[in-house]
Motif scaffolding. Sequence first.
Motif, PDB file in Angstrom:
ATOM      1  N   GLU A  51       2.749   2.077  27.370  1.00 47.00           N
ATOM      2  CA  GLU A  51       2.019   2.678  26.253  1.00 47.00           C
ATOM      3  C   GLU A  51       2.889   2.726  24.993  1.00 47.00           C
ATOM      4  OE1 GLU A  51      -0.168   6.896  25.187  1.00 47.00           O
ATOM      5  OE2 GLU A  51       0.059   6.325  27.295  1.00 47.00           O
ATOM      6  N   ILE A  52       4.162   3.033  25.166  1.00 51.32           N
ATOM      7  CA  ILE A  52       5.101   3.053  24.031  1.00 51.32           C
ATOM      8  C   ILE A  52       5.170   1.665  23.391  1.00 51.32           C
ATOM      9  CG2 ILE A  52       7.553   3.263  23.403  1.00 51.32           C
ATOM     10  CD1 ILE A  52       6.147   5.957  23.852  1.00 51.32           C
ATOM     11  N   VAL A  53       5.313   0.642  24.212  1.00 53.04           N
ATOM     12  CA  VAL A  53       5.422  -0.724  23.694  1.00 53.04           C
ATOM     13  C   VAL A  53       4.138  -1.120  22.960  1.00 53.04           C
ATOM     14  CG1 VAL A  53       5.731  -3.158  24.296  1.00 53.04           C
ATOM     15  CG2 VAL A  53       7.093  -1.402  25.445  1.00 53.04           C
ATOM     16  N   ASN A  54       3.000  -0.817  23.547  1.00 46.72           N
ATOM     17  CA  ASN A  54       1.729  -1.131  22.886  1.00 46.72           C
ATOM     18  C   ASN A  54       1.610  -0.404  21.544  1.00 46.72           C
ATOM     19  OD1 ASN A  54       0.823  -2.913  24.845  1.00 46.72           O
ATOM     20  ND2 ASN A  54      -0.116  -1.286  26.069  1.00 46.72           N
ATOM     21  N   ASP A  55       2.032   0.869  21.530  1.00 46.44           N
ATOM     22  CA  ASP A  55       1.991   1.630  20.275  1.00 46.44           C
ATOM     23  C   ASP A  55       2.963   1.058  19.246  1.00 46.44           C
ATOM     24  OD1 ASP A  55       0.071   3.297  21.340  1.00 46.44           O
ATOM     25  OD2 ASP A  55       1.420   5.001  21.680  1.00 46.44           O
ATOM     26  N   ALA A  56       4.111   0.584  19.715  1.00 46.97           N
ATOM     27  CA  ALA A  56       5.088  -0.031  18.801  1.00 46.97           C
ATOM     28  C   ALA A  56       4.500  -1.284  18.169  1.00 46.97           C
ATOM     29  CB  ALA A  56       6.384  -0.354  19.544  1.00 46.97           C
ATOM     30  N   PHE A  57       3.843  -2.106  18.964  1.00 51.18           N
ATOM     31  CA  PHE A  57       3.230  -3.325  18.417  1.00 51.18           C
ATOM     32  C   PHE A  57       2.039  -2.992  17.509  1.00 51.18           C
ATOM     33  CE2 PHE A  57       5.558  -5.612  21.803  1.00 51.18           C
ATOM     34  CZ  PHE A  57       6.136  -6.592  21.004  1.00 51.18           C
ATOM     35  N   ARG A  64       2.443  -4.256   8.851  1.00 50.41           N
ATOM     36  CA  ARG A  64       2.980  -5.608   8.656  1.00 50.41           C
ATOM     37  C   ARG A  64       3.222  -5.946   7.187  1.00 50.41           C
ATOM     38  NH1 ARG A  64      -2.364  -5.886   9.723  1.00 50.41           N
ATOM     39  NH2 ARG A  64      -3.684  -7.170   8.346  1.00 50.41           N
ATOM     40  N   GLY A  65       2.467  -5.348   6.300  1.00 48.05           N
ATOM     41  CA  GLY A  65       2.625  -5.612   4.877  1.00 48.05           C
ATOM     42  C   GLY A  65       3.963  -5.129   4.329  1.00 48.05           C
ATOM     43  N   LYS A  66       4.614  -4.207   5.022  1.00 45.71           N
ATOM     44  CA  LYS A  66       5.888  -3.640   4.558  1.00 45.71           C
ATOM     45  C   LYS A  66       7.099  -4.384   5.119  1.00 45.71           C
ATOM     46  CE  LYS A  66       3.800   0.964   4.620  1.00 45.71           C
ATOM     47  NZ  LYS A  66       3.829   2.265   5.281  1.00 45.71           N
ATOM     48  N   LEU A  67       6.858  -5.376   5.970  1.00 45.81           N
ATOM     49  CA  LEU A  67       7.970  -6.091   6.618  1.00 45.81           C
ATOM     50  C   LEU A  67       8.814  -6.878   5.609  1.00 45.81           C
ATOM     51  CD1 LEU A  67       6.184  -7.477   9.812  1.00 45.81           C
ATOM     52  CD2 LEU A  67       7.820  -5.593   9.692  1.00 45.81           C
ATOM     53  N   ASN A  68      10.111  -6.911   5.868  1.00 48.34           N
ATOM     54  CA  ASN A  68      11.049  -7.682   5.051  1.00 48.34           C
ATOM     55  C   ASN A  68      11.348  -8.993   5.783  1.00 48.34           C
ATOM     56  OD1 ASN A  68      13.234  -8.799   3.698  1.00 48.34           O
ATOM     57  ND2 ASN A  68      14.282  -6.828   3.437  1.00 48.34           N
ATOM     58  N   PRO A  69      10.972 -10.131   5.220  1.00 46.67           N
ATOM     59  CA  PRO A  69      11.157 -11.428   5.900  1.00 46.67           C
ATOM     60  C   PRO A  69      12.624 -11.789   6.124  1.00 46.67           C
ATOM     61  CG  PRO A  69       9.753 -11.671   3.954  1.00 46.67           C
ATOM     62  CD  PRO A  69      10.282 -10.284   3.946  1.00 46.67           C
ATOM     63  N   PRO A  75      15.219  -5.478  15.988  1.00 46.37           N
ATOM     64  CA  PRO A  75      15.766  -4.143  15.696  1.00 46.37           C
ATOM     65  C   PRO A  75      14.701  -3.200  15.127  1.00 46.37           C
ATOM     66  CG  PRO A  75      17.240  -5.837  14.871  1.00 46.37           C
ATOM     67  CD  PRO A  75      15.986  -6.530  15.312  1.00 46.37           C
ATOM     68  N   TYR A  76      13.802  -3.744  14.307  1.00 46.35           N
ATOM     69  CA  TYR A  76      12.711  -2.947  13.753  1.00 46.35           C
ATOM     70  C   TYR A  76      11.819  -2.422  14.883  1.00 46.35           C
ATOM     71  CZ  TYR A  76       8.463  -1.932  11.044  1.00 46.35           C
ATOM     72  OH  TYR A  76       7.353  -1.322  10.494  1.00 46.35           O
ATOM     73  N   LEU A  77      11.486  -3.290  15.823  1.00 49.71           N
ATOM     74  CA  LEU A  77      10.655  -2.886  16.969  1.00 49.71           C
ATOM     75  C   LEU A  77      11.384  -1.894  17.865  1.00 49.71           C
ATOM     76  CD1 LEU A  77       9.030  -6.328  17.830  1.00 49.71           C
ATOM     77  CD2 LEU A  77       7.828  -4.272  17.053  1.00 49.71           C
ATOM     78  N   TYR A  78      12.681  -2.101  18.074  1.00 52.99           N
ATOM     79  CA  TYR A  78      13.472  -1.141  18.863  1.00 52.99           C
ATOM     80  C   TYR A  78      13.446   0.245  18.211  1.00 52.99           C
ATOM     81  CZ  TYR A  78      15.730  -4.297  22.244  1.00 52.99           C
ATOM     82  OH  TYR A  78      15.985  -5.159  23.280  1.00 52.99           O
TER      83      TYR A  78
END
Length: 197
Positions: A51-57, A64-69, A75-78
């Motif tokens: 459930e934690i992993v699903n919530d993280a995704f 996603r709009g705030k992601l830095n390419p 590390p962001y997902l961790y």
Amino acid sequence: MKTLAEFPDTDLVLRLKAGHEPAFREVFELHFRRLYNFSFRFLKNRAQAEEIVNDAFLSLWVNRGKLNPDLLLLPYLYTIARRLALNTLRDIATSQKAMDGLWNQMEKLSNETEEMVLLNDLEQFTENAVLRLPAQQQLVFRMSRYEGLSYDEIAERLNISRNTVKNHLIAALKTLRNHFDGSDISYFMLLWTFFFK
């Protein structure tokens, strides 16, 4: 020399930011197992870790709009998974504390209720026994045990000697003891009721 995992996911992040679902599926397949193992180490519970992993995704997709390419996704997902796992642990601890508190309160109320029922039964049994005493013994007993008067105060109120008060009380207690001995209730319980109230 940098490994493949250390290179920024620039192309993947750009596609993800654009709402490209196959890119999201790729990220999911690439990192699910690592995040799951990471979360499981925190929680020691398979369903909660999943459930934690699903919530993280889900959080990744929503934000996603705030992601830095130029930065790595893992590390962001961790970081997201760690925050969610810690929140879950805190909620579990709070929930357990609340349940323990509720259980203790219920146990206390149950004990108090049981004691109240027993005390009421004992008081009713005692009152029935007191009603069988001769009138003068009954009066002396009530003044001594219910009103808390001393021998001298009872003697003065009833205009009898202190010795007579003492004799009436001794006789009343002896009668009550015999009454209690003939029942399932011990004489000690009678004394406890009257002397330790």
